[in-house]
Motif scaffolding. Structure first.
Motif, PDB file in Angstrom:
ATOM      1  N   MET A  34      16.660   6.880   8.128  1.00  0.00           N
ATOM      2  CA  MET A  34      17.122   7.470   9.305  1.00  0.00           C
ATOM      3  C   MET A  34      18.028   6.434  10.072  1.00  0.00           C
ATOM      4  SD  MET A  34      15.760  10.370   9.619  1.00  0.00           S
ATOM      5  CE  MET A  34      16.203  11.033  11.193  1.00  0.00           C
ATOM      6  N   ALA A  35      19.042   6.747  10.697  1.00  0.00           N
ATOM      7  CA  ALA A  35      19.927   5.970  11.380  1.00  0.00           C
ATOM      8  C   ALA A  35      20.564   6.433  12.596  1.00  0.00           C
ATOM      9  CB  ALA A  35      21.291   5.686  10.546  1.00  0.00           C
ATOM     10  N   TRP A  36      21.076   5.737  13.677  1.00  0.00           N
ATOM     11  CA  TRP A  36      21.709   6.122  14.696  1.00  0.00           C
ATOM     12  C   TRP A  36      23.118   5.325  14.841  1.00  0.00           C
ATOM     13  CZ3 TRP A  36      19.944   8.839  18.723  1.00  0.00           C
ATOM     14  CH2 TRP A  36      18.455   9.149  18.762  1.00  0.00           C
ATOM     15  N   PHE A  37      24.107   6.451  14.936  1.00  0.00           N
ATOM     16  CA  PHE A  37      25.528   6.002  15.231  1.00  0.00           C
ATOM     17  C   PHE A  37      26.150   6.263  16.595  1.00  0.00           C
ATOM     18  CE2 PHE A  37      26.837   5.456  10.912  1.00  0.00           C
ATOM     19  CZ  PHE A  37      25.778   5.795  10.255  1.00  0.00           C
ATOM     20  N   ARG A  38      27.112   5.784  16.783  1.00  0.00           N
ATOM     21  CA  ARG A  38      27.648   6.206  18.264  1.00  0.00           C
ATOM     22  C   ARG A  38      29.181   6.227  18.137  1.00  0.00           C
ATOM     23  NH1 ARG A  38      26.541   0.666  21.536  1.00  0.00           N
ATOM     24  NH2 ARG A  38      28.006  -0.934  20.641  1.00  0.00           N
ATOM     25  N   PHE A  47      28.064   2.692  13.143  1.00  0.00           N
ATOM     26  CA  PHE A  47      26.833   2.408  12.960  1.00  0.00           C
ATOM     27  C   PHE A  47      26.069   1.515  13.924  1.00  0.00           C
ATOM     28  CE2 PHE A  47      22.945   1.536  10.416  1.00  0.00           C
ATOM     29  CZ  PHE A  47      22.683   0.243  10.702  1.00  0.00           C
ATOM     30  N   VAL A  48      24.916   1.931  14.355  1.00  0.00           N
ATOM     31  CA  VAL A  48      24.300   1.267  15.384  1.00  0.00           C
ATOM     32  C   VAL A  48      22.874   0.663  14.728  1.00  0.00           C
ATOM     33  CG1 VAL A  48      22.891   1.414  17.383  1.00  0.00           C
ATOM     34  CG2 VAL A  48      24.975   2.590  17.367  1.00  0.00           C
ATOM     35  N   ALA A  49      22.100   1.476  14.192  1.00  0.00           N
ATOM     36  CA  ALA A  49      20.862   0.881  13.460  1.00  0.00           C
ATOM     37  C   ALA A  49      20.228   1.700  12.395  1.00  0.00           C
ATOM     38  CB  ALA A  49      19.832   0.728  14.595  1.00  0.00           C
ATOM     39  N   SER A  50      19.627   1.281  11.623  1.00  0.00           N
ATOM     40  CA  SER A  50      18.830   2.047  10.624  1.00  0.00           C
ATOM     41  C   SER A  50      17.586   1.647  10.218  1.00  0.00           C
ATOM     42  CB  SER A  50      19.534   2.321   9.351  1.00  0.00           C
ATOM     43  OG  SER A  50      19.515   0.779   8.883  1.00  0.00           O
ATOM     44  N   ILE A  51      16.720   2.636   9.839  1.00  0.00           N
ATOM     45  CA  ILE A  51      15.379   2.434   9.412  1.00  0.00           C
ATOM     46  C   ILE A  51      14.904   3.013   8.248  1.00  0.00           C
ATOM     47  CG2 ILE A  51      14.533   4.255  10.761  1.00  0.00           C
ATOM     48  CD1 ILE A  51      12.106   2.247  11.722  1.00  0.00           C
ATOM     49  N   GLY A  52      14.071   2.232   7.322  1.00  0.00           N
ATOM     50  CA  GLY A  52      13.569   2.647   6.192  1.00  0.00           C
ATOM     51  C   GLY A  52      12.439   3.899   6.419  1.00  0.00           C
ATOM     52  N   CYS A  53      12.228   4.346   5.134  1.00  0.00           N
ATOM     53  CA  CYS A  53      11.397   5.412   5.171  1.00  0.00           C
ATOM     54  C   CYS A  53      10.026   5.290   5.915  1.00  0.00           C
ATOM     55  CB  CYS A  53      10.956   6.086   3.707  1.00  0.00           C
ATOM     56  SG  CYS A  53      12.723   6.747   3.041  1.00  0.00           S
ATOM     57  N   LYS A  54       9.297   3.888   5.511  1.00  0.00           N
ATOM     58  CA  LYS A  54       8.178   3.508   6.014  1.00  0.00           C
ATOM     59  C   LYS A  54       7.911   2.831   7.293  1.00  0.00           C
ATOM     60  CE  LYS A  54       5.969   5.828   2.649  1.00  0.00           C
ATOM     61  NZ  LYS A  54       5.271   7.149   3.154  1.00  0.00           N
ATOM     62  N   GLY A 101      17.872   8.410   0.049  1.00  0.00           N
ATOM     63  CA  GLY A 101      18.367   7.333  -0.858  1.00  0.00           C
ATOM     64  C   GLY A 101      18.220   6.120  -0.273  1.00  0.00           C
ATOM     65  N   ALA A 102      19.169   5.163  -0.803  1.00  0.00           N
ATOM     66  CA  ALA A 102      19.125   3.929  -0.026  1.00  0.00           C
ATOM     67  C   ALA A 102      19.762   4.160   1.377  1.00  0.00           C
ATOM     68  CB  ALA A 102      20.128   3.001  -1.090  1.00  0.00           C
ATOM     69  N   THR A 103      19.457   3.071   1.923  1.00  0.00           N
ATOM     70  CA  THR A 103      19.947   3.009   3.212  1.00  0.00           C
ATOM     71  C   THR A 103      21.533   2.490   3.502  1.00  0.00           C
ATOM     72  OG1 THR A 103      17.532   2.194   4.140  1.00  0.00           O
ATOM     73  CG2 THR A 103      19.433   1.841   5.720  1.00  0.00           C
ATOM     74  N   LYS A 104      22.152   3.205   4.275  1.00  0.00           N
ATOM     75  CA  LYS A 104      23.599   3.029   4.220  1.00  0.00           C
ATOM     76  C   LYS A 104      23.883   2.773   5.820  1.00  0.00           C
ATOM     77  CE  LYS A 104      24.332   3.829  -0.155  1.00  0.00           C
ATOM     78  NZ  LYS A 104      24.863   2.846  -1.241  1.00  0.00           N
ATOM     79  N   GLU A 105      25.107   2.407   5.897  1.00  0.00           N
ATOM     80  CA  GLU A 105      25.662   1.899   7.236  1.00  0.00           C
ATOM     81  C   GLU A 105      26.777   2.559   7.349  1.00  0.00           C
ATOM     82  OE1 GLU A 105      25.845  -2.526   7.937  1.00  0.00           O
ATOM     83  OE2 GLU A 105      23.654  -2.705   7.189  1.00  0.00           O
ATOM     84  N   THR A 106      27.152   3.462   6.505  1.00  0.00           N
ATOM     85  CA  THR A 106      28.500   4.150   6.714  1.00  0.00           C
ATOM     86  C   THR A 106      28.162   5.701   7.028  1.00  0.00           C
ATOM     87  OG1 THR A 106      28.757   4.666   4.400  1.00  0.00           O
ATOM     88  CG2 THR A 106      29.709   2.896   5.332  1.00  0.00           C
ATOM     89  N   SER A 107      29.030   6.293   7.965  1.00  0.00           N
ATOM     90  CA  SER A 107      28.589   7.681   8.377  1.00  0.00           C
ATOM     91  C   SER A 107      28.796   8.474   7.352  1.00  0.00           C
ATOM     92  CB  SER A 107      29.597   7.989   9.614  1.00  0.00           C
ATOM     93  OG  SER A 107      30.776   7.952   9.199  1.00  0.00           O
ATOM     94  N   GLU A 108      29.838   8.350   6.230  1.00  0.00           N
ATOM     95  CA  GLU A 108      30.029   9.304   5.345  1.00  0.00           C
ATOM     96  C   GLU A 108      28.775   9.510   4.432  1.00  0.00           C
ATOM     97  OE1 GLU A 108      33.674   7.732   6.638  1.00  0.00           O
ATOM     98  OE2 GLU A 108      31.669   6.595   6.068  1.00  0.00           O
TER      99      GLU A 108
END
Length: 123
Positions: A34-38, A47-54, A101-108
């Motif tokens: 999961m992630a937050w963008f603005r 990209f603002v922040a992301s968090i892994g599954c657990k 999938g893997a955590t990413k920092e790009t909106s695409e």
């Protein structure tokens, strides 16, 4: 298909706090990164922040590091963004996003998005 609904935005003075929530339609949120963008008016979505599954791994943009905290409650199918020490430059529409999938920092990289919630910080 995952549906995301953000809430908690509003108008706040500089230095104040807001807590954004992202409610999801899935019962299997722990499979999703999961992630937050603005996105500010006339600017790209960032990209603002992301968090892994657990909840084990969090990543933050330099602009919010030390002020924002991302968290998740898989039992409640929700993700949160606690925003403290808000600045005028934090004004934007904030979006919740999900991917497998893997955590990413790009909106695409994120196929699932909410409709956004407006955060306005006044001076």
């Amino acid at each position: 298909q995952v549906q995301l609904v953000e809430s908690g935005g509003g108008l706040v003075q500089a230095g104040g706090s807001l807590r954004l929530s992202c409610a999801t339609s899935t019962r299997f949120l722990d499979f999703y990164k999961m992630a937050w963008f603005r996105q500010a008016p006339g600017k790209e979505r960032l990209f603002v922040a992301s968090i892994g599954c657990k909840s084990g791994t969090t990543t933050y943009a330099d602009a919010v590091k030390g002020r924002f905290t991302i968290s998740r409650d898989n039992a409640k199918n929700s993700v949160y963004l606690q925003m403290n020490s808000l600045k005028v430059e934090d004004t934007a529409v904030y979006y919740c996003a999900a991917r497998i999938g893997a955590t990413k920092e790009t909106s695409e990289a994120y196929p699932y998005w909410g409709q956004g919630t407006q955060v306005t910080v006044s001076s």
